[in-house]
Write a protein that holds these residues in place. Structure first.
Motif, short mmCIF file in Angstrom:
data_model
loop_
_atom_site.label_atom_id
_atom_site.label_comp_id
_atom_site.label_asym_id
_atom_site.label_seq_id
_atom_site.Cartn_x
_atom_site.Cartn_y
_atom_site.Cartn_z
N LYS A 157 15.87 7.23 3.25
CA LYS A 157 17.01 7.90 3.87
C LYS A 157 18.12 6.86 3.98
CE LYS A 157 14.02 10.89 6.66
NZ LYS A 157 13.62 11.29 8.04
N LYS B 135 17.61 3.52 5.68
CA LYS B 135 16.21 3.52 6.11
C LYS B 135 15.30 3.15 4.95
CE LYS B 135 16.83 5.29 10.34
NZ LYS B 135 16.41 4.62 11.59
N SER C 171 9.03 15.97 6.69
CA SER C 171 9.70 16.69 7.78
C SER C 171 8.78 17.67 8.49
CB SER C 171 10.92 17.45 7.22
OG SER C 171 10.52 18.36 6.22
N SER D 185 9.26 11.65 12.64
CA SER D 185 10.67 11.73 12.23
C SER D 185 11.59 11.30 13.37
CB SER D 185 11.01 13.16 11.77
OG SER D 185 10.71 14.11 12.77
#
Length: 417
Positions: free
Chosen positions: A113, A116, A406, A413
């Motif tokens: 991400k 990340k 997710s 998360s």
């Protein structure tokens, strides 16, 4: 740490708790902290035969993005990150030790991400220090060093007597007491698996060239040879060898060990200096046939031990924590008995598939790569090349390794429970 700081109750009798965690390693401590963080009224205790202190451990662990997200949600990641090193990519080769050229068959680079990376290397002593302090400050009751002499599992709860005579009771007991879990044996939960006839050799070394925050995994005939980046041109080594061959490396002086590392790494790091004596541990696959018993849940190595070929040991344990904490806290909020079989079955159902897939994957990869048979080398190298050229497949693979799906537990998360 001053033992006087510990919240011990050595002379008290029949102390009442909601959850008693046996085993004060990183997995057990993280669960204790998660329960207190998101259910402050929950009465949580932790017990260990060892003192609750930071051991002299120079090893580091690769913590996946999902795991660092757990620590972020618990408010402790900021205390770890200053001594952590991001892993921003991985390069995988398949070769014989004598091969001069080591072709790159698969590589991952870039963030999972934005901002990340898929993992960080964190010193074990840092992780434990931060978790011990946070658990103590959160109000977790500590009974350590102290051995549980007797457990009595009843319909209404579990009664425990410690060796010093302290009596405890809890609605739920959690076994976080390692691969040789006494709680698992007491509950007569069998395991299945096999000995790999391999051992993992670990150490830390410095090197001439920078690693650029890239991890390397060289698949060699005896097993994977992996290096993981640490700060200041240093790397952590996880070196798999056939068990009968390990002692010769343990007996070597560190200068000769450095030459062996250079030989296996090719020219990747230049000159190597070994910073710590080698340690070795036998490798095996061991999965508990059930992750739950009567008012008992198993987490971490007590529930599963897999081959370190994918570096997922600690990560799997923290994923257990994320799932069990969510199940238990939601059950308590709904007025359910947190130790009831129906509640614990939700935890086992949530974790069984993930553990099974990881066990099959690591076991299969080790069997496929820990040999030098030409037909298998062709098959596996073609397979690695296919994954490398299919972004969807590669992204799915790295997403799973990063524990960043997710649809998993909220903590993975970074969301509160």
């Amino acid at each position: 740490m001053d033992s006087g700081d510990l919240r011990s109750k050595k002379l008290a009798k029949n102390l009442q708790f909601d959850v008693l965690i046996v085993g004060a390693g990183p997995v057990g401590l993280t669960l204790a902290l998660a329960l207190k963080q998101f259910a402050p009224g929950m009465r949580v205790a932790i017990n260990d035969v060892r003192p609750l202190e930071v051991p002299r451990d120079e090893r580091s662990s690769a913590l996946a993005l999902g795991v660092t997200s757990v620590f972020e949600a618990l408010g402790v990641w900021d205390q770890m990150i200053d001594e952590a090193e991001p892993i921003k990519g991985m390069k995988i080769t398949d070769s014989d030790q004598a091969d001069i050229h080591r072709p790159l068959f698969l590589q991952f680079e870039g963030d999972v991400k934005p901002g990340k990376p898929f993992a960080h290397m964190v010193p074990n002593r840092v992780t434990l220090k931060v978790l011990i302090e946070a658990a103590k400050e959160s109000g977790v009751e500590v009974f350590a060093p102290n051995k549980a002499a007797r457990f009595e599992f009843k319909t209404s709860g579990v009664d425990v007597v410690l060796e010093d005579g302290t009596g405890l009771s809890a609605a739920l007991v959690v076994g976080a007491d390692g691969a040789r879990s006494a709680l698992r044996e007491m509950a007569k939960i069998d395991t299945f698996g096999h000995d790999y006839k391999q051992s993992g050799i670990v150490t830390t070394f410095a090197h001439e060239f920078d690693h650029d925050q890239i991890a390397y995994e060289h698949f060699l005939p005896a097993g994977p040879f992996a290096t993981l980046p640490l700060p200041n041109k240093r790397s952590s080594l996880v070196w798999t060898e056939r068990t009968p061959d390990v002692q010769q490396y343990l007996d070597m002086d560190l200068a000769k060990v450095a030459l062996e590392i250079e030989k296996r790494m090719g020219s990747s790091f230049g000159k190597v200096t070994v910073e710590a004596p080698l340690q070795a541990f036998p490798l095996r696959l061991q999965i508990a046939k059930s992750f739950i018993g009567d008012r008992l849940a198993l987490i971490g190595d007590a529930a599963h031990v897999v081959h370190p070929i994918a570096g997922q040991g600690m990560n799997l344990g923290i994923k257990d924590v994320a799932a069990l904490a969510e199940v238990v806290i939601l059950a308590m909020r709904h007025g359910e008995d947190i130790g009831h079989e129906a509640v614990l079955e939700r935890y086992e159902k949530w974790r069984r598939m993930d553990i099974g897939l990881m066990a099959v994957a690591t076991d299969g990869l080790n069997k496929l790569f820990s040999n030098n048979l030409p037909p298998l080398r062709v098959i596996r190298d073609v397979g690695l090349g296919v994954v490398d050229r299919l972004p969807i497949l590669k992204n799915a693979f790295i997403g799973h390794a990063a524990a960043a799906q997710s649809n998993g537990p909220r903590l993975l998360s970074g969301r509160p429970i």
